[in-house]
Design a protein around this motif. Structure first.
Motif, short mmCIF file in Angstrom:
data_model
loop_
_atom_site.label_atom_id
_atom_site.label_comp_id
_atom_site.label_asym_id
_atom_site.label_seq_id
_atom_site.Cartn_x
_atom_site.Cartn_y
_atom_site.Cartn_z
N ALA A 154 48.75 35.52 46.93
CA ALA A 154 48.18 34.26 47.43
C ALA A 154 46.68 34.44 47.61
CB ALA A 154 48.82 33.87 48.77
N MET A 203 45.01 33.76 50.10
CA MET A 203 44.61 34.18 51.45
C MET A 203 44.73 35.68 51.67
SD MET A 203 47.65 35.04 52.92
CE MET A 203 47.51 34.88 54.69
N ARG A 255 53.42 36.65 41.19
CA ARG A 255 54.57 36.46 42.08
C ARG A 255 55.83 37.00 41.40
NH1 ARG A 255 53.42 30.94 45.65
NH2 ARG A 255 51.72 31.93 46.79
N MET A 279 45.21 30.62 41.45
CA MET A 279 45.34 29.75 42.61
C MET A 279 43.95 29.36 43.09
SD MET A 279 47.53 30.34 46.02
CE MET A 279 49.05 29.76 45.31
N TRP A 302 54.50 27.92 55.86
CA TRP A 302 54.14 28.94 54.87
C TRP A 302 53.76 30.26 55.52
CZ3 TRP A 302 50.58 32.31 52.85
CH2 TRP A 302 50.82 32.74 51.54
N ASN A 348 49.07 23.12 48.18
CA ASN A 348 49.66 23.46 49.48
C ASN A 348 48.54 23.66 50.49
OD1 ASN A 348 51.33 24.29 51.51
ND2 ASN A 348 51.75 26.32 50.65
N VAL A 399 47.83 24.86 54.05
CA VAL A 399 48.49 25.59 55.14
C VAL A 399 47.59 25.53 56.38
CG1 VAL A 399 49.53 27.75 55.89
CG2 VAL A 399 49.49 27.18 53.45
N ASP A 452 44.19 27.45 55.05
CA ASP A 452 44.38 28.24 53.82
C ASP A 452 45.05 27.30 52.84
OD1 ASP A 452 45.65 29.82 51.83
OD2 ASP A 452 47.28 30.33 53.21
N GLY A 487 46.23 26.37 48.68
CA GLY A 487 46.47 26.93 47.36
C GLY A 487 46.88 25.83 46.39
N1 GLY Z 1 48.61 30.34 50.73
C1 GLY Z 1 49.13 29.12 50.32
C2 GLY Z 1 50.02 29.22 49.15
O1 GLY Z 1 50.09 30.27 48.54
O2 GLY Z 1 50.70 28.29 48.82
#
Ligand code: GLY
Length: 287
Positions: A43, A45, A71, A94, A161, A203, A205, A226, A228
């Motif tokens: 991610a 973050m 991932r 991302m 998340w 997304n 967060v 955060d 993405g």
């Molecule tokens: N950190 C947010 C995501 O990966 O969706």
């Protein structure tokens, strides 16, 4: 001119957030060297975990990145979906904007809305948002842009998340773009496993907690943000493609595979799962 190529879309994202006082930070490497529980960066973050936790100070409180992500293990693992799925990848990029105790929900939602409708030119009537069950604050904030019936509430599985089993986490709000026939749009399909008409692309967060090994949620020093957005998914939307593989990010690799195999177009279409796996895994291995 609205951005349409993958390079234009990535650049438009970084330019937009630079104009809004975000530091543009380079992607961290794919192998995650800082966290012994994470083999690959999963991610945007990841490289900011200690900043969210308040253990590290930077010279900026707003950042934006185009982060290389993989991932294939642990909590976020898309490996088995690659091939049959028109939108899952092992490796992807991302796009993220981050606030470290600077702005929170209001600005995160405002930035996201302005970027996708103003810069990218998405049709507002095709946009939907989801929020965490009890997040009434986000509900009110989204109502400035969307009618109440287009702001749907989901539980922890979809709208809370976390990077892993411990660490920074929080309720999230996801943005969806409906690409189906407006006359037959069925909101009960949003988030259905087999739905391909409501495309989740961003997304947001709202980082608020540090989850401990016993599951306790300890508040972070400062509420943070955060986000993405999957570059591949946004490229698919803007290139009006039926899958992320039919975009400028993948067609050159797929064309090359077809040439090497000497397949006809019909053979390529028939063997689409294998083609996608080769294109996805080849890209991942390269990075
Ligand atoms: N950190 C947010 C995501 O990966 O969706």
């Amino acid at each position: 001119m609205k951005p349409t190529t993958s390079n234009e879309i990535r650049k438009a994202f970084l330019d937009f957030f630079a104009e809004h006082q975000h530091e543009i930070v380079a992607s961290s490497p794919l192998p995650n060297l800082d966290n012994p529980t994470l083999l690959f960066t999963n991610a945007g973050m990841n490289q900011f975990v200690d900043v969210f936790l308040g253990n590290e100070k930077r010279s900026y409180t707003r950042a934006a990145t185009a982060q290389k992500v993989m991932r294939v293990q642990g909590k976020h693992n898309d490996l088995e979906n690659v091939g049959p799925s028109p939108r899952h990848h092992t490796f992807f990029e991302m796009l993220g904007n981050f606030s470290f105790g600077d702005y929170f929900k209001r600005e995160a939602i405002d930035f996201a809305w302005q970027f996708v409708t103003g810069v990218l030119g998405l049709e507002p009537e095709r946009l939907w948002a989801t929020i965490y069950l009890d997040d009434d604050e986000s509900f009110v904030l989204w109502q400035r842009y969307l009618p109440a019936e287009k702001i749907l509430r989901f539980n922890e599985k979809d709208n809370f998340w976390a990077m892993g089993d411990t660490g920074p986490c929080g309720p999230n709000s996801e943005m969806f773009y409906y690409v189906g026939d407006m006359a037959t749009c069925d909101p009960s399909r949003l988030n259905a496993d087999d739905d391909e008409e409501f495309l989740e692309f961003w997304n947001l967060v709202f980082m608020q907690f540090d989850r401990q090994t016993d599951g306790t949620l300890v508040p972070l020093p400062k509420p943070s943000v955060d986000t993405g957005m999957g570059l591949e998914r946004m490229v698919r939307i803007l290139q009006h493609a039926h899958s992320t593989y039919e975009t400028d990010l993948f067609t050159p690799a797929l064309d090359e595979v077809q040439e090497l195999l000497g397949d006809s177009d019909a053979e390529r279409a028939e063997k689409f799962v294998g083609y996608r796996v080769i294109a996805d895994h080849g890209r991942a291995a390269t990075f």
